[in-house]
Design a protein around this motif. Structure first.
Motif, short mmCIF file in Angstrom:
data_model
loop_
_atom_site.label_atom_id
_atom_site.label_comp_id
_atom_site.label_asym_id
_atom_site.label_seq_id
_atom_site.Cartn_x
_atom_site.Cartn_y
_atom_site.Cartn_z
N GLU A 110 -12.59 8.50 2.61
CA GLU A 110 -11.88 7.99 1.43
C GLU A 110 -10.40 7.79 1.70
OE1 GLU A 110 -12.92 6.97 -1.60
OE2 GLU A 110 -14.95 7.15 -0.78
N ASP A 111 -9.81 8.64 2.56
CA ASP A 111 -8.39 8.56 2.85
C ASP A 111 -8.04 7.53 3.92
OD1 ASP A 111 -9.58 10.05 4.94
OD2 ASP A 111 -7.66 11.02 5.39
N CYS A 112 -9.07 6.95 4.54
CA CYS A 112 -8.83 6.00 5.62
C CYS A 112 -9.95 4.97 5.64
CB CYS A 112 -8.75 6.75 6.96
SG CYS A 112 -8.16 5.70 8.30
N LYS A 146 -5.07 4.23 7.13
CA LYS A 146 -4.92 5.37 6.23
C LYS A 146 -4.13 4.90 5.01
CE LYS A 146 -3.80 10.27 6.46
NZ LYS A 146 -5.11 10.77 6.10
N LYS A 147 -4.44 5.46 3.86
CA LYS A 147 -3.77 5.04 2.62
C LYS A 147 -2.26 5.19 2.70
CE LYS A 147 -7.60 4.80 -0.24
NZ LYS A 147 -8.22 3.57 0.17
#
Length: 166
Positions: A110-112, A146-147
């Motif tokens: 989810e973060d990347c 990545k976000k």
């Protein structure tokens, strides 16, 4: 004389058998190519791997080969990365008249999971007619963004000479 002649004939037959076996092995090797590559998390959002990049396990990638003229899809395969972020495709046949690319499909993180449309694929030649003897074709690494970049990225980019040292 007859014994010498039969020995020569036997040697020629053995040489012919060995040669035909080698030709068969060479042809079999030409018909199968392996594409391997890596998927990483671009933790610095710089579109290349750094020492802070992380392998992405379980990422989906797709190999697509299209006809150079008609753009018709001739080959489509999907794979998933292992714990080290590597994937592999076993490809049959020669695809000299096609444009082949490995594309990012999905990230389990989810973060990347951001895909930059300009950097989401790696082109690869899938033919034995380009002077490459090895049957393995290595695709360029592909990265999900990545976000938010990690705080340590500036330090790493400075060490690589991309940012001025304060």
């Amino acid at each position: 004389m007859a014994k010498t002649l039969s020995t020569v004939v036997a040697l020629i037959a053995t040489a012919a058998l060995c040669f035909s076996t080698l030709v068969g092995v060479a042809q079999a090797a030409e018909e199968k190519l392996v594409v391997d590559g890596k998927v990483y998390c671009d933790t610095c959002r710089v579109k290349f791997e750094t020492s802070l990049s992380e392998a992405v396990e379980g990422a989906g990638v797709k190999l697509i080969c299209r006809d150079r003229e008609s753009q018709e899809t001739k080959l489509e395969m999907e794979a998933e990365t292992d714990e080290s972020g590597h994937y592999k495709f076993d490809v049959e046949g020669d695809h000299a008249e096609e444009i082949c690319e490995v594309h990012l499909v999905k990230s389990p993180r989810e973060d990347c999971n951001e895909i930059d449309k300009g950097w989401n694929s790696a082109r690869i030649l899938l033919t034995t007619d380009v002077g490459v003897v090895d049957s393995i074709r290595h695709a360029n690494p592909l990265g999900f963004m990545k976000k938010e970049a990690l705080d340590r990225c500036a330090e790493v980019l400075q060490s690589l000479g991309f940012l001025p040292i304060n």
